[in-house]
Design an enzyme around this catalytic site. Sequence first.
Site, PDB file in Angstrom:
ATOM      1  N   ARG A   1      -8.533   6.303   6.052  1.00  0.00           N
ATOM      2  CA  ARG A   1      -7.561   5.672   5.145  1.00  0.00           C
ATOM      3  C   ARG A   1      -7.226   6.680   4.037  1.00  0.00           C
ATOM      4  O   ARG A   1      -8.116   7.183   3.354  1.00  0.00           O
ATOM      5  CB  ARG A   1      -8.182   4.425   4.517  1.00  0.00           C
ATOM      6  CG  ARG A   1      -7.285   3.793   3.446  1.00  0.00           C
ATOM      7  CD  ARG A   1      -8.051   2.777   2.590  1.00  0.00           C
ATOM      8  NE  ARG A   1      -8.610   1.701   3.370  1.00  0.00           N
ATOM      9  CZ  ARG A   1      -9.617   0.918   2.914  1.00  0.00           C
ATOM     10  NH1 ARG A   1     -10.126   1.100   1.717  1.00  0.00           N
ATOM     11  NH2 ARG A   1     -10.097  -0.045   3.682  1.00  0.00           N
TER      12      ARG A   1
ATOM     13  N   ASP B   1     -15.160   2.172   1.503  1.00  0.00           N
ATOM     14  CA  ASP B   1     -14.262   2.484   0.385  1.00  0.00           C
ATOM     15  C   ASP B   1     -14.743   3.764  -0.302  1.00  0.00           C
ATOM     16  O   ASP B   1     -15.915   4.123  -0.214  1.00  0.00           O
ATOM     17  CB  ASP B   1     -14.303   1.358  -0.658  1.00  0.00           C
ATOM     18  CG  ASP B   1     -13.487   0.137  -0.234  1.00  0.00           C
ATOM     19  OD1 ASP B   1     -12.686   0.241   0.704  1.00  0.00           O
ATOM     20  OD2 ASP B   1     -13.660  -0.921  -0.875  1.00  0.00           O
TER      21      ASP B   1
HETATM   22  P1  FDA Z   1       1.903   3.622  -6.807  1.00  0.00           P
HETATM   23  O1  FDA Z   1       0.792   3.242  -7.739  1.00  0.00           O
HETATM   24  O2  FDA Z   1       2.774   4.768  -7.182  1.00  0.00           O
HETATM   25  O3  FDA Z   1       2.783   2.343  -6.559  1.00  0.00           O
HETATM   26  C1  FDA Z   1       3.990   2.354  -5.810  1.00  0.00           C
HETATM   27  C2  FDA Z   1       4.651   1.002  -5.969  1.00  0.00           C
HETATM   28  O4  FDA Z   1       3.841  -0.006  -5.362  1.00  0.00           O
HETATM   29  C3  FDA Z   1       4.826   0.539  -7.397  1.00  0.00           C
HETATM   30  O5  FDA Z   1       6.005   1.028  -7.971  1.00  0.00           O
HETATM   31  C4  FDA Z   1       4.817  -0.958  -7.239  1.00  0.00           C
HETATM   32  O6  FDA Z   1       6.058  -1.417  -6.780  1.00  0.00           O
HETATM   33  C5  FDA Z   1       3.794  -1.166  -6.168  1.00  0.00           C
HETATM   34  N1  FDA Z   1       2.443  -1.314  -6.723  1.00  0.00           N
HETATM   35  C6  FDA Z   1       1.436  -0.421  -6.664  1.00  0.00           C
HETATM   36  N2  FDA Z   1       0.302  -0.890  -7.251  1.00  0.00           N
HETATM   37  C7  FDA Z   1       0.638  -2.107  -7.715  1.00  0.00           C
HETATM   38  C8  FDA Z   1      -0.097  -3.095  -8.408  1.00  0.00           C
HETATM   39  N3  FDA Z   1      -1.351  -2.930  -8.763  1.00  0.00           N
HETATM   40  N4  FDA Z   1       0.548  -4.241  -8.743  1.00  0.00           N
HETATM   41  C9  FDA Z   1       1.849  -4.457  -8.393  1.00  0.00           C
HETATM   42  N5  FDA Z   1       2.589  -3.527  -7.725  1.00  0.00           N
HETATM   43  C10 FDA Z   1       1.993  -2.385  -7.384  1.00  0.00           C
HETATM   44  N6  FDA Z   1      -8.386   3.575  -4.146  1.00  0.00           N
HETATM   45  C11 FDA Z   1      -9.581   4.208  -4.219  1.00  0.00           C
HETATM   46  O7  FDA Z   1      -9.795   5.009  -5.142  1.00  0.00           O
HETATM   47  N7  FDA Z   1     -10.534   3.977  -3.272  1.00  0.00           N
HETATM   48  C12 FDA Z   1     -10.331   3.135  -2.221  1.00  0.00           C
HETATM   49  O8  FDA Z   1     -11.220   2.955  -1.382  1.00  0.00           O
HETATM   50  C13 FDA Z   1      -9.075   2.470  -2.133  1.00  0.00           C
HETATM   51  N8  FDA Z   1      -8.801   1.618  -1.106  1.00  0.00           N
HETATM   52  C14 FDA Z   1      -7.513   1.133  -0.968  1.00  0.00           C
HETATM   53  C15 FDA Z   1      -7.182   0.370   0.152  1.00  0.00           C
HETATM   54  C16 FDA Z   1      -5.871  -0.014   0.360  1.00  0.00           C
HETATM   55  C17 FDA Z   1      -5.524  -0.790   1.583  1.00  0.00           C
HETATM   56  C18 FDA Z   1      -4.859   0.321  -0.601  1.00  0.00           C
HETATM   57  C19 FDA Z   1      -3.434  -0.060  -0.400  1.00  0.00           C
HETATM   58  C20 FDA Z   1      -5.200   1.022  -1.733  1.00  0.00           C
HETATM   59  C21 FDA Z   1      -6.524   1.413  -1.942  1.00  0.00           C
HETATM   60  N9  FDA Z   1      -6.892   2.099  -3.084  1.00  0.00           N
HETATM   61  C22 FDA Z   1      -8.118   2.717  -3.133  1.00  0.00           C
HETATM   62  C23 FDA Z   1      -5.979   2.101  -4.264  1.00  0.00           C
HETATM   63  C24 FDA Z   1      -5.083   3.310  -4.296  1.00  0.00           C
HETATM   64  O9  FDA Z   1      -5.833   4.474  -4.560  1.00  0.00           O
HETATM   65  C25 FDA Z   1      -3.991   3.176  -5.390  1.00  0.00           C
HETATM   66  O10 FDA Z   1      -4.603   3.058  -6.639  1.00  0.00           O
HETATM   67  C26 FDA Z   1      -3.064   1.994  -5.180  1.00  0.00           C
HETATM   68  O11 FDA Z   1      -2.779   1.783  -3.829  1.00  0.00           O
HETATM   69  C27 FDA Z   1      -1.723   2.233  -5.908  1.00  0.00           C
HETATM   70  O12 FDA Z   1      -1.098   3.364  -5.399  1.00  0.00           O
HETATM   71  P2  FDA Z   1       0.213   3.351  -4.467  1.00  0.00           P
HETATM   72  O13 FDA Z   1      -0.007   4.347  -3.387  1.00  0.00           O
HETATM   73  O14 FDA Z   1       0.489   1.989  -4.009  1.00  0.00           O
HETATM   74  O15 FDA Z   1       1.355   3.960  -5.362  1.00  0.00           O
END
Ligand code: FDA
Length: 309
Positions: free
Chosen positions: A185, A135
């Site tokens: 990732r 991570d």
């Molecule tokens: P965004 O936050 O814009 O969300 C898009 C949509 O997804 C929202 O409108 C909602 O519908 C849904 N959604 C997103 N987050 C949600 C939540 N918490 N609850 C409910 N609905 C939600 N970060 C990091 O700094 N280091 C890391 O190692 C990782 N590792 C990691 C692994 C995996 C498999 C994922 C999916 C994510 C991470 N992250 C991470 C977290 C990442 O950086 C980010 O904060 C979250 O994925 C939210 O961003 P989105 O890309 O989903 O978009």
Amino acid sequence: MTDVLRAALLTASRNETVRRIVENAPVSRSVVRRFVAGTSVDDAVRATAGLVREGLTVSLDRLGEDTTEVGHADATTKAYVTVLGALAERELSTRAEVSVKLSAVGQALDESMALDNARAICEAAAAAGTTVTLDMEDHTTTDSTLGILRELRTDFPWVGAVLQAYLHRTEADCRDLATAGSRVRLCKGAYKEPPGVAFQSRLDVDKSYVRCLRVLMEGAGYPMVATHDPRLVRIACTLVDRTDRAKGSYEFQMLYGIRPQEQRRLAEDGETVRVYVPYGDEWYGYLMRRLAERPANVVFFLRALATTT
Ligand code: FDA
């Protein structure tokens, strides 16, 4: 307002006093259950088996971060070795890997200790026939984490990296890591970062995500598209078509409990979908970052609080 709330929650995620209050609030555990698979190895294995039955793959994260004691770092390392053994025993290790935060295995105490601990986890993963992804945490650790990744990859070329699109440096890091066999990732990034190192607006972060994803998709590595953002998922599919990537030469990743129907829809379409499944007692930092990502989660938290008091 959303940005202010987000900043406050991310600051709270590293505050000891707030941590004690939230951990002891009666409501917390019910909210935690939405995002965390349970506390024990059995809980983790049970959740993994359920997801695998539905055609999904898994990355297990043993919760914990910012370790300040050697004993704690050792215990975390042993816990990973144990869960990897349990996955192999249940014949789940071809479908499930582990994600490791280097700060949980001693990165802030002594980098070489973190490397040794990560190596022990990689050895256990190799024995189980699976992989490890490191991570990525806040930007002060990026160089150290990528340095440890390089060391590990000399013996374990399958160790995965995480890059965060919100950092200005990430497009260049994607170019460096888009090489044959390199698992990367790409996520937006979950920490509170200053404007000197990170894009601050959602639009700028999204634009950076697309630029970075293009580099990864056009490169020779194995991109892991970690987002729940429907627009970015669509753009990823377009880039897959444009770069003629075969299914299985990349994957989608989403967090446990977030957009589960979308996870299943993509898997039914023949995509590889990996669910990041956290388990363990130390859920505080993880929960606060999930609350910060979506104001509706805070409402959910407060509503649960109101009904239990
Ligand atoms: P965004 O936050 O814009 O969300 C898009 C949509 O997804 C929202 O409108 C909602 O519908 C849904 N959604 C997103 N987050 C949600 C939540 N918490 N609850 C409910 N609905 C939600 N970060 C990091 O700094 N280091 C890391 O190692 C990782 N590792 C990691 C692994 C995996 C498999 C994922 C999916 C994510 C991470 N992250 C991470 C977290 C990442 O950086 C980010 O904060 C979250 O994925 C939210 O961003 P989105 O890309 O989903 O978009």
